[in-house]
Design a protein around this motif. Structure first.
Motif, PDB file in Angstrom:
ATOM      1  N   ALA A   7      -5.596  12.367  18.581  1.00  0.00           N
ATOM      2  CA  ALA A   7      -6.944  11.957  19.044  1.00  0.00           C
ATOM      3  C   ALA A   7      -7.061  10.109  19.121  1.00  0.00           C
ATOM      4  CB  ALA A   7      -7.292  11.670  17.190  1.00  0.00           C
ATOM      5  N   VAL A   8      -5.551   9.753  19.042  1.00  0.00           N
ATOM      6  CA  VAL A   8      -5.468   7.949  19.474  1.00  0.00           C
ATOM      7  C   VAL A   8      -5.342   8.592  20.537  1.00  0.00           C
ATOM      8  CG1 VAL A   8      -4.121   6.095  19.157  1.00  0.00           C
ATOM      9  CG2 VAL A   8      -4.467   7.580  16.930  1.00  0.00           C
ATOM     10  N   GLU A   9      -4.911   8.989  21.106  1.00  0.00           N
ATOM     11  CA  GLU A   9      -4.453   9.343  22.820  1.00  0.00           C
ATOM     12  C   GLU A   9      -5.379   9.331  23.681  1.00  0.00           C
ATOM     13  OE1 GLU A   9      -1.938  11.797  25.624  1.00  0.00           O
ATOM     14  OE2 GLU A   9      -0.697  10.933  23.844  1.00  0.00           O
ATOM     15  N   GLY A  10      -6.616   9.964  22.991  1.00  0.00           N
ATOM     16  CA  GLY A  10      -7.876  10.240  23.491  1.00  0.00           C
ATOM     17  C   GLY A  10      -8.851   8.873  23.620  1.00  0.00           C
ATOM     18  N   SER A  11      -8.774   8.892  22.746  1.00  0.00           N
ATOM     19  CA  SER A  11      -9.559   7.398  22.243  1.00  0.00           C
ATOM     20  C   SER A  11      -8.903   6.635  23.696  1.00  0.00           C
ATOM     21  CB  SER A  11      -9.243   7.464  20.528  1.00  0.00           C
ATOM     22  OG  SER A  11     -10.155   5.606  20.986  1.00  0.00           O
ATOM     23  N   ASN A  12      -7.736   6.515  22.668  1.00  0.00           N
ATOM     24  CA  ASN A  12      -7.425   4.843  24.263  1.00  0.00           C
ATOM     25  C   ASN A  12      -7.391   5.749  25.638  1.00  0.00           C
ATOM     26  OD1 ASN A  12      -6.060   3.907  22.066  1.00  0.00           O
ATOM     27  ND2 ASN A  12      -4.177   4.460  22.170  1.00  0.00           N
ATOM     28  N   LYS A  13      -7.419   6.239  26.132  1.00  0.00           N
ATOM     29  CA  LYS A  13      -8.211   6.912  27.475  1.00  0.00           C
ATOM     30  C   LYS A  13     -10.028   6.852  27.764  1.00  0.00           C
ATOM     31  CE  LYS A  13      -5.259  10.612  28.004  1.00  0.00           C
ATOM     32  NZ  LYS A  13      -4.537  12.069  28.989  1.00  0.00           N
ATOM     33  N   ARG A  14     -10.739   7.205  26.134  1.00  0.00           N
ATOM     34  CA  ARG A  14     -11.825   6.558  26.831  1.00  0.00           C
ATOM     35  C   ARG A  14     -12.064   5.025  26.697  1.00  0.00           C
ATOM     36  NH1 ARG A  14     -12.203  11.125  22.860  1.00  0.00           N
ATOM     37  NH2 ARG A  14     -12.459   9.500  21.436  1.00  0.00           N
ATOM     38  N   VAL A  15     -11.366   4.227  26.321  1.00  0.00           N
ATOM     39  CA  VAL A  15     -11.188   3.043  26.079  1.00  0.00           C
ATOM     40  C   VAL A  15     -10.877   2.164  27.573  1.00  0.00           C
ATOM     41  CG1 VAL A  15     -10.578   0.682  25.299  1.00  0.00           C
ATOM     42  CG2 VAL A  15     -10.844   2.434  23.641  1.00  0.00           C
ATOM     43  N   ALA A  16      -9.853   2.877  27.993  1.00  0.00           N
ATOM     44  CA  ALA A  16      -9.035   2.859  29.345  1.00  0.00           C
ATOM     45  C   ALA A  16     -10.528   2.894  30.350  1.00  0.00           C
ATOM     46  CB  ALA A  16      -8.132   3.242  29.497  1.00  0.00           C
ATOM     47  N   LEU A  17     -11.756   3.847  29.894  1.00  0.00           N
ATOM     48  CA  LEU A  17     -12.468   4.243  30.961  1.00  0.00           C
ATOM     49  C   LEU A  17     -13.693   3.173  30.938  1.00  0.00           C
ATOM     50  CD1 LEU A  17     -13.320   6.285  32.858  1.00  0.00           C
ATOM     51  CD2 LEU A  17     -14.310   7.432  31.222  1.00  0.00           C
ATOM     52  N   LEU A  18     -13.460   2.683  29.880  1.00  0.00           N
ATOM     53  CA  LEU A  18     -14.721   1.842  29.683  1.00  0.00           C
ATOM     54  C   LEU A  18     -14.095   0.641  30.330  1.00  0.00           C
ATOM     55  CD1 LEU A  18     -16.645   0.607  28.168  1.00  0.00           C
ATOM     56  CD2 LEU A  18     -16.185   0.158  26.073  1.00  0.00           C
ATOM     57  N   ILE A  19     -12.074   0.065  29.955  1.00  0.00           N
ATOM     58  CA  ILE A  19     -11.901  -1.124  30.197  1.00  0.00           C
ATOM     59  C   ILE A  19     -12.278  -1.099  32.196  1.00  0.00           C
ATOM     60  CG2 ILE A  19      -9.945  -1.903  31.306  1.00  0.00           C
ATOM     61  CD1 ILE A  19      -9.284  -1.987  28.375  1.00  0.00           C
ATOM     62  N   GLN A 148      -9.352  -3.177  21.381  1.00  0.00           N
ATOM     63  CA  GLN A 148      -9.486  -1.888  20.011  1.00  0.00           C
ATOM     64  C   GLN A 148      -8.406  -0.845  20.613  1.00  0.00           C
ATOM     65  OE1 GLN A 148     -10.220   1.312  21.381  1.00  0.00           O
ATOM     66  NE2 GLN A 148     -10.367   2.082  19.224  1.00  0.00           N
ATOM     67  N   VAL A 149      -8.060  -1.540  21.401  1.00  0.00           N
ATOM     68  CA  VAL A 149      -6.449  -0.414  21.915  1.00  0.00           C
ATOM     69  C   VAL A 149      -5.070  -0.761  21.050  1.00  0.00           C
ATOM     70  CG1 VAL A 149      -4.836   0.479  24.027  1.00  0.00           C
ATOM     71  CG2 VAL A 149      -7.058   0.607  24.183  1.00  0.00           C
ATOM     72  N   ILE A 150      -5.262  -1.812  20.535  1.00  0.00           N
ATOM     73  CA  ILE A 150      -4.334  -3.287  19.758  1.00  0.00           C
ATOM     74  C   ILE A 150      -4.412  -2.870  18.158  1.00  0.00           C
ATOM     75  CG2 ILE A 150      -2.970  -4.678  19.331  1.00  0.00           C
ATOM     76  CD1 ILE A 150      -3.699  -5.915  22.552  1.00  0.00           C
ATOM     77  N   THR A 151      -5.750  -3.057  18.137  1.00  0.00           N
ATOM     78  CA  THR A 151      -5.842  -2.158  16.906  1.00  0.00           C
ATOM     79  C   THR A 151      -6.437  -1.311  16.339  1.00  0.00           C
ATOM     80  OG1 THR A 151      -8.158  -3.348  16.971  1.00  0.00           O
ATOM     81  CG2 THR A 151      -6.501  -5.223  16.576  1.00  0.00           C
ATOM     82  N   GLY A 152      -7.251  -0.636  16.592  1.00  0.00           N
ATOM     83  CA  GLY A 152      -7.258   0.698  16.476  1.00  0.00           C
ATOM     84  C   GLY A 152      -9.094   0.336  15.766  1.00  0.00           C
TER      85      GLY A 152
END
Length: 184
Positions: A7-19, A148-152
């Motif tokens: 779930a964290v990895e999927g969230s990070n991918k979405r945030v990476a896409l946002l970035i 967000q990637v660092i802090t969650g």
């Protein structure tokens, strides 16, 4: 436990896409801002040159008017025909300098061209300011999404996305309605 990591990895991918999307719009905003800044500088130089030429025409016209008046005052001692002929020539020159539609170099035409260049400059500056504000929103959005990637903390990604939308809105205002409102 692996479900939480996924779930964290999927969230990070979405945030990476946002970035990535924010960075894309940041590049667009910076390109538009640089173009608007260049347009503003060019129009400012054009307006300055036209006003300088306008002033030169004004000075030359004043010199001829003064010379004509001087000749008129001294006419009794000079041959009247020669003095009158010279004064008439100077009067024609002064009139031509006042308005010269054929070349666009009369004072009247120069003034209009200079004002048009100033309007072009002002439009480009208004666009530039909106593009710069949009770029700042994208930059801050990227920072928040990265945090967000660092802090969650998911709220940081949402705030980054909201700033991205605000940045897009500022680019739109700069592009389509730069004089709709002034921020400065």
């Amino acid at each position: 436990m692996s479900g939480g990591h996924g779930a964290v990895e999927g969230s990070n991918k979405r945030v990476a896409l946002l970035i990535s999307v924010l960075a894309l719009f940041l590049a667009l905003g910076e390109t538009l801002a640089k173009s608007a800044q260049t347009d503003a500088l060019g129009a400012n130089v054009e307006a300055s040159n036209l006003w300088a030429y306008f002033q030169a025409r004004t000075i030359r016209s004043t010199i001829l008017k003064t010379a004509s008046e001087e000749v008129a005052l001294q006419a009794p001692g000079a041959p009247a025909d020669a003095a009158r002929k010279q004064m008439d020539e100077w009067a024609k020159t002064v009139a031509r300098w006042e308005s010269e539609p054929a070349t666009g170099e009369g004072r009247k035409e120069l003034s209009g061209r200079a004002k048009a260049a100033e309007a072009k400059r002002d439009l480009a500056l208004a666009r530039y300011h909106h593009y710069e504000l949009g770029s700042a929103a994208f930059q801050i959005g990227i920072v928040l999404a990265s945090a967000q990637v660092i802090t969650g903390i998911a709220a940081l990604a949402f705030a980054g996305g909201a700033l991205g939308l605000a940045g897009i809105a500022m680019l739109g205002v700069g592009l389509f309605a730069p004089h709709a409102f002034h921020l400065f």
